[in-house]
Write an enzyme that holds these catalytic residues in place. Structure first.
Site, short mmCIF file in Angstrom:
data_model
loop_
_atom_site.label_atom_id
_atom_site.label_comp_id
_atom_site.label_asym_id
_atom_site.label_seq_id
_atom_site.Cartn_x
_atom_site.Cartn_y
_atom_site.Cartn_z
N LYS A 13 0.75 -1.23 0.06
CA LYS A 13 0.05 0.09 -0.02
C LYS A 13 0.81 1.35 0.00
O LYS A 13 0.64 2.32 -0.78
CB LYS A 13 -0.91 0.07 1.29
CG LYS A 13 -1.80 -1.13 1.36
CD LYS A 13 -2.72 -1.04 2.70
CE LYS A 13 -2.20 -0.71 3.85
NZ LYS A 13 -1.34 -1.95 4.46
N ARG A 88 -9.18 0.98 9.48
CA ARG A 88 -8.41 -0.25 9.96
C ARG A 88 -9.60 -1.07 10.74
O ARG A 88 -9.39 -2.37 11.03
CB ARG A 88 -7.31 -0.15 10.47
CG ARG A 88 -6.19 -0.65 9.80
CD ARG A 88 -4.77 -0.40 10.40
NE ARG A 88 -3.62 -1.28 10.57
CZ ARG A 88 -2.64 -0.55 9.96
NH1 ARG A 88 -2.68 0.45 9.33
NH2 ARG A 88 -1.45 -1.22 10.04
N ARG A 127 11.83 -6.29 4.44
CA ARG A 127 11.85 -4.91 4.94
C ARG A 127 12.92 -4.60 6.01
O ARG A 127 13.55 -3.72 5.83
CB ARG A 127 10.64 -4.28 4.91
CG ARG A 127 10.29 -3.14 5.13
CD ARG A 127 8.81 -2.26 4.97
NE ARG A 127 7.91 -2.91 6.18
CZ ARG A 127 6.72 -2.60 6.08
NH1 ARG A 127 6.13 -1.94 5.27
NH2 ARG A 127 5.91 -2.95 7.11
N ARG A 139 12.01 -1.08 11.97
CA ARG A 139 10.76 -1.08 13.10
C ARG A 139 10.48 -2.11 13.86
O ARG A 139 10.56 -3.45 13.52
CB ARG A 139 9.37 -1.08 11.79
CG ARG A 139 9.25 0.33 11.16
CD ARG A 139 8.14 0.12 10.13
NE ARG A 139 6.80 -0.18 10.64
CZ ARG A 139 5.79 -0.48 10.08
NH1 ARG A 139 5.93 0.27 8.64
NH2 ARG A 139 4.71 -0.82 10.32
N ARG A 150 0.49 -8.61 13.59
CA ARG A 150 -0.11 -7.55 13.06
C ARG A 150 -1.01 -8.13 11.83
O ARG A 150 -2.05 -7.89 11.63
CB ARG A 150 1.11 -6.74 12.28
CG ARG A 150 1.80 -5.84 13.14
CD ARG A 150 2.96 -5.30 12.58
NE ARG A 150 2.76 -4.41 11.64
CZ ARG A 150 3.71 -4.27 10.57
NH1 ARG A 150 4.84 -5.10 10.73
NH2 ARG A 150 3.49 -3.37 9.43
P1 AMP Z 1 1.41 0.59 9.23
O1 AMP Z 1 2.73 1.45 9.05
O2 AMP Z 1 0.49 1.05 8.68
O3 AMP Z 1 1.68 -0.80 9.20
O4 AMP Z 1 1.04 0.88 11.06
C1 AMP Z 1 1.88 0.57 12.10
C2 AMP Z 1 1.18 0.53 13.36
O5 AMP Z 1 0.45 1.56 13.61
C3 AMP Z 1 0.03 -0.53 13.21
O6 AMP Z 1 0.30 -1.89 13.57
C4 AMP Z 1 -0.72 0.00 14.42
O7 AMP Z 1 -0.38 -0.36 15.68
C5 AMP Z 1 -0.63 1.38 14.19
N1 AMP Z 1 -1.94 2.03 13.29
C6 AMP Z 1 -1.67 2.62 12.05
N2 AMP Z 1 -2.58 2.90 11.33
C7 AMP Z 1 -3.76 2.54 12.27
C8 AMP Z 1 -5.16 2.53 12.35
N3 AMP Z 1 -5.66 2.95 11.41
N4 AMP Z 1 -5.75 2.09 13.43
C9 AMP Z 1 -5.27 1.51 14.52
N5 AMP Z 1 -3.76 1.53 14.59
C10 AMP Z 1 -2.98 2.05 13.61
#
Ligand code: AMP
Length: 198
Positions: A13, A88, A127, A139, A150
């Site tokens: 994404k 989400r 990654r 990360r 996740r």
């Molecule tokens: P991402 O970079 O999108 O994989 O997000 C990393 C982490 O941020 C996720 O595993 C969640 O802990 C948190 N996070 C990001 N976006 C959301 C969302 N829309 N709702 C809840 N937690 C989020």
């Protein structure tokens, strides 16, 4: 153009969103990036989110909805945006709907990147390896002990959004296993139709 990119972690994404930013001149709104910035800056939101993110779980809807609502009102979002990693949960999907209605705006498209779970975990591990090799910080939630959590969160809380948007007649699903350029071309094909229909 107001677009949602749906798909599990590692589906591509972020990569696709970055390409669309250049083509359409609209910002990528990644809640993950916004939360990581808040953690880094040590803001109240960051302090609340840090442990939850490191465990691979979802941050509360209230926190995430509030940061997105604030972001929507910034001038660079006037012509649209690409939502990457938001909504989400079903509650977030309802919230985004309400935020847009308040601003007399509508979603143009919801595009799902469909990928094989085993490949996802591999991509996340790659990654992490790449970041390490480049001397960049890895990360914590890309760690192989956290990444499966996740994915579980995705299936429990985010996967139902495909049904939600399908029922609204908005969902377009693409093969996210294809190479990056092919996926970009497929997304642009969908967006081209949306723009023509507007
Ligand atoms: P991402 O970079 O999108 O994989 O997000 C990393 C982490 O941020 C996720 O595993 C969640 O802990 C948190 N996070 C990001 N976006 C959301 C969302 N829309 N709702 C809840 N937690 C989020």
């Amino acid at each position: 153009m107001r677009l949602i990119l749906l798909g599990p972690p590692g589906a591509g994404k972020g990569t696709q969103a970055q390409r669309l930013v250049d083509k359409y001149g609209i910002p990528q709104l990644s809640t993950g990036d916004m939360l990581r910035a808040a953690v880094k800056a040590g803001t109240p939101v960051g302090l609340k989110a840090k442990a939850v993110m490191e465990a691979g779980e979802l941050v509360s809807d209230a926190i995430v909805n509030a940061i997105v609502a604030e972001r929507f009102d910034q001038p660079d979002c006037a012509n649209g945006f690409i939502l990457d990693g938001y909504p989400r949960t079903l509650a977030q999907a309802d919230a985004v709907q309400a935020m847009l209605s308040e601003r007399h705006a509508e979603l143009d498209a919801v595009i799902e990147l469909v990928v094989d779970d085993k490949i996802l975990l591999q991509r996340i591990a790659e990654r992490a390896e790449k970041a390490k090799a480049a001397g960049q910080p890895v990360r914590k939630d890309d760690d192989p002990t956290i990444a499966p959590e996740r994915l579980r969160e995705y299936y429990k809380k985010t996967a139902p959004l495909t049904g939600y948007y399908y029922a609204k007649g908005m969902l377009e699903s693409l093969d996210g296993m294809a190479d990056v350029d092919t996926v970009t071309a497929a997304i642009e094909g969908i967006l081209g139709k949306v723009v023509k229909a507007a």
